[in-house]
Design an enzyme around this catalytic site. Structure first.
Site, PDB file in Angstrom:
ATOM      1  N   VAL A 204       2.891  -6.064   6.170  1.00  0.00           N
ATOM      2  CA  VAL A 204       2.525  -4.695   6.615  1.00  0.00           C
ATOM      3  C   VAL A 204       4.025  -3.588   7.184  1.00  0.00           C
ATOM      4  O   VAL A 204       3.998  -3.237   7.558  1.00  0.00           O
ATOM      5  CB  VAL A 204       1.516  -4.777   8.019  1.00  0.00           C
ATOM      6  N   SER A 205       5.056  -4.454   6.420  1.00  0.00           N
ATOM      7  CA  SER A 205       6.821  -4.044   6.683  1.00  0.00           C
ATOM      8  C   SER A 205       6.801  -2.896   5.800  1.00  0.00           C
ATOM      9  O   SER A 205       6.804  -3.026   4.477  1.00  0.00           O
ATOM     10  CB  SER A 205       7.235  -4.773   7.184  1.00  0.00           C
ATOM     11  N   PRO A 206       7.084  -1.728   6.644  1.00  0.00           N
ATOM     12  CA  PRO A 206       7.309  -0.147   5.952  1.00  0.00           C
ATOM     13  C   PRO A 206       8.651  -0.695   5.316  1.00  0.00           C
ATOM     14  O   PRO A 206       9.201  -0.031   4.021  1.00  0.00           O
ATOM     15  CB  PRO A 206       7.233   0.736   6.818  1.00  0.00           C
TER      16      PRO A 206
END
Length: 198
Positions: free
Chosen positions: A11-13
């Site tokens: 979920v890391s941008p």
């Protein structure tokens, strides 16, 4: 031949903004990659970091500006407030672990999950979405279902290895042979230079 351990969060941008540049560097320099998805919230707490939801408003404001700048710079579509964030990273992480064990284009799968969150408004904790992303990347979704125990075990081990390797965020790249560490998609140019020097 250099080997890169890639500690990532699905979920890391910032992992999303890395796109396929790591894979391009590995191909350019003949390096190999081990994808190591980790629970970022636990990694933050284990290494003195703070989860985004608990950060000071000034930090969150700058984070939003930087994400917009980078998405514009890289010409990557990005919703700064995705419909499904935060979301449980474990199911998609297990899928990546199973895919890596099976063999195939794991980079495409990782990017598929990240794109699903940040550009496609999809819930990567949903079994149907996981199956669709896996299929699109060329993997049989059944391997994730069959590899849940190994996935959970490896996911926990990845966290311990991340802490031991000095990782404290994502994306985090470690070149095994030299113990050189690179934190952030904006450090890929330095990783490129390092690999060229080996």
């Amino acid at each position: 031949m250099a080997h890169i351990d890639y500690y990532l969060g699905t979920v890391s941008p910032w992992c999303y903004l890395a796109g396929d540049r790591l894979e391009q560097l590995a191909q350019k320099h003949g390096a190999t990659i081990t994808y190591k998805p980790v629970d970022l919230m636990q990694l933050f707490s284990r290494t003195g970091g703070v989860a985004p939801a608990d950060r000071h408003p000034s930090r969150l404001a700058l984070r939003g500006q930087e994400l917009q700048r980078w998405s514009d710079h890289l010409d990557m579509k990005m919703n700064l407030k995705p419909a499904h964030f935060p979301v449980n990273m474990a199911p998609s992480s297990y899928a990546i672990i199973a895919a890596q064990e099976a063999g195939g284009d794991v980079g495409a799968l990782v990017q598929g999950f990240l794109r699903a969150v940040w550009a496609e408004e999809r819930d990567i904790s949903d079994d149907a979405v996981i199956a669709e992303v896996m299929t699109a990347a060329g993997f049989d979704p059944a391997i994730a279902e069959n590899g849940l125990f190994v996935g959970a075990e490896t996911y926990g081990r990845n966290l311990e290895q991340a802490v031991e390797a000095g990782a404290f965020g994502a994306p985090f790249y470690v070149v095994r042979e030299t113990d050189q560490r690179f934190w952030g998609q904006d450090r890929l140019d330095f990783l490129d230079r390092h690999l060229a020097s080996l």
